[in-house]
Design a protein around this motif. Structure first.
Motif, PDB file in Angstrom:
ATOM      1  N   GLU A  81       0.816  -1.209   0.000  1.00 17.99           N
ATOM      2  CA  GLU A  81       0.000   0.000   0.000  1.00 17.99           C
ATOM      3  C   GLU A  81       0.850   1.260   0.000  1.00 17.99           C
ATOM      4  N   ALA A  82       1.982   1.237   0.675  1.00 22.52           N
ATOM      5  CA  ALA A  82       2.842   2.424   0.714  1.00 22.52           C
ATOM      6  C   ALA A  82       3.327   2.778  -0.699  1.00 22.52           C
ATOM      7  N   ALA A  83       3.678   1.780  -1.473  1.00 22.90           N
ATOM      8  CA  ALA A  83       4.131   2.018  -2.849  1.00 22.90           C
ATOM      9  C   ALA A  83       2.981   2.551  -3.711  1.00 22.90           C
ATOM     10  N   VAL A  84       1.769   2.031  -3.484  1.00 23.19           N
ATOM     11  CA  VAL A  84       0.596   2.495  -4.228  1.00 23.19           C
ATOM     12  C   VAL A  84       0.329   3.965  -3.908  1.00 23.19           C
ATOM     13  N   ARG A  85       0.354   4.299  -2.625  1.00 26.53           N
ATOM     14  CA  ARG A  85       0.121   5.687  -2.226  1.00 26.53           C
ATOM     15  C   ARG A  85       1.201   6.619  -2.783  1.00 26.53           C
ATOM     16  N   ALA A  86       2.447   6.170  -2.761  1.00 25.84           N
ATOM     17  CA  ALA A  86       3.544   6.992  -3.288  1.00 25.84           C
ATOM     18  C   ALA A  86       3.366   7.230  -4.787  1.00 25.84           C
ATOM     19  N   ALA A  87       2.977   6.188  -5.517  1.00 33.00           N
ATOM     20  CA  ALA A  87       2.766   6.325  -6.962  1.00 33.00           C
ATOM     21  C   ALA A  87       1.614   7.281  -7.251  1.00 33.00           C
ATOM     22  N   LEU A  88       0.545   7.185  -6.467  1.00 30.53           N
ATOM     23  CA  LEU A  88      -0.605   8.078  -6.651  1.00 30.53           C
ATOM     24  C   LEU A  88      -0.254   9.521  -6.297  1.00 30.53           C
ATOM     25  N   ASP A  89       0.518   9.704  -5.229  1.00 32.76           N
ATOM     26  CA  ASP A  89       0.939  11.061  -4.847  1.00 32.76           C
ATOM     27  C   ASP A  89       1.793  11.683  -5.952  1.00 32.76           C
ATOM     28  N   GLU A  90       2.695  10.904  -6.514  1.00 35.09           N
ATOM     29  CA  GLU A  90       3.570  11.404  -7.582  1.00 35.09           C
ATOM     30  C   GLU A  90       2.757  11.751  -8.829  1.00 35.09           C
ATOM     31  N   LEU A  91       1.785  10.909  -9.169  1.00 33.17           N
ATOM     32  CA  LEU A  91       0.915  11.176 -10.315  1.00 33.17           C
ATOM     33  C   LEU A  91       0.093  12.443 -10.072  1.00 33.17           C
ATOM     34  N   ASN A  92      -0.434  12.595  -8.861  1.00 32.33           N
ATOM     35  CA  ASN A  92      -1.232  13.784  -8.549  1.00 32.33           C
ATOM     36  C   ASN A  92      -0.406  15.066  -8.626  1.00 32.33           C
ATOM     37  N   VAL A  93       0.869  15.007  -8.279  1.00 34.41           N
ATOM     38  CA  VAL A  93       1.737  16.184  -8.410  1.00 34.41           C
ATOM     39  C   VAL A  93       1.819  16.600  -9.873  1.00 34.41           C
ATOM     40  N   ARG A  94       2.012  15.632 -10.762  1.00 38.11           N
ATOM     41  CA  ARG A  94       2.116  15.935 -12.189  1.00 38.11           C
ATOM     42  C   ARG A  94       0.777  16.402 -12.764  1.00 38.11           C
ATOM     43  N   ILE A  95      -0.321  15.808 -12.301  1.00 33.51           N
ATOM     44  CA  ILE A  95      -1.643  16.242 -12.770  1.00 33.51           C
ATOM     45  C   ILE A  95      -1.905  17.672 -12.305  1.00 33.51           C
ATOM     46  N   ARG A  96      -1.561  17.979 -11.047  1.00 36.20           N
ATOM     47  CA  ARG A  96      -1.774  19.328 -10.508  1.00 36.20           C
ATOM     48  C   ARG A  96      -1.003  20.356 -11.340  1.00 36.20           C
ATOM     49  N   LYS A  97       0.252  20.057 -11.670  1.00 38.37           N
ATOM     50  CA  LYS A  97       1.053  20.974 -12.499  1.00 38.37           C
ATOM     51  C   LYS A  97       0.395  21.181 -13.857  1.00 38.37           C
ATOM     52  N   ALA A  98      -0.123  20.110 -14.433  1.00 41.83           N
ATOM     53  CA  ALA A  98      -0.763  20.203 -15.754  1.00 41.83           C
ATOM     54  C   ALA A  98      -2.062  21.005 -15.689  1.00 41.83           C
ATOM     55  N   LEU A  99      -2.785  20.895 -14.577  1.00 41.16           N
ATOM     56  CA  LEU A  99      -4.041  21.634 -14.430  1.00 41.16           C
ATOM     57  C   LEU A  99      -3.791  23.122 -14.190  1.00 41.16           C
TER      58      LEU A  99
END
Length: 128
Positions: A82-100
């Motif tokens: 789960e820690a790896a899943v959360r880390a991957a989602l957090d990293e993806l959300n950072v990139r999505i936030r920048k794009a938005l």
């Protein structure tokens, strides 16, 4: 298209069929790929990138993010805890936030930030 043009096209198809040019085509007798699934606005780009085996690195950032979100369940399922899943989602959300927030190459995003808790629940359910 005029009636005369349509007859010409029909004649060309019939002649090609008589020559056997439509026999043994790849995929003959098989259902069309993706039939019954809704099409994305950029369906043609997804189809071409898949057909030509274009990797994510060749896509503009907006389409790259869209492809990553589309493939997110498979990406998360490959992670062990789960820690790896959360880390991957957090990293993806950072990139999505920048794009938005800022301008991005490619079509505008048609999705927002991923709900980390909901994605983790779905990941747990797929593992069960």
């Amino acid at each position: 298209m005029s009636d005369r043009q349509a007859r010409g096209v029909d004649r060309q198809i019939q002649e090609a069929e008589a020559r056997g040019e439509f026999k043994n085509l790849p995929g003959a007798g098989k259902p069309l790929p993706g039939i019954g699934k809704p099409l994305h606005e950029d369906w043609w780009l997804h189809q071409q990138s898949t057909r030509e085996n274009i990797g994510l690195d060749a896509l503009p950032p907006g389409l790259k993010l869209a492809r990553e979100v589309e493939q997110l369940p498979a990406t998360l399922d490959a992670l062990k805890d789960e820690a790896a899943v959360r880390a991957a989602l957090d990293e993806l959300n950072v990139r999505i936030r920048k794009a938005l927030i800022g301008p991005i190459d490619g079509p505008p995003l048609r999705f927002g930030l991923r709900d980390v808790d909901a994605e983790v629940r779905a990941w747990r359910e797929r593992r069960a």
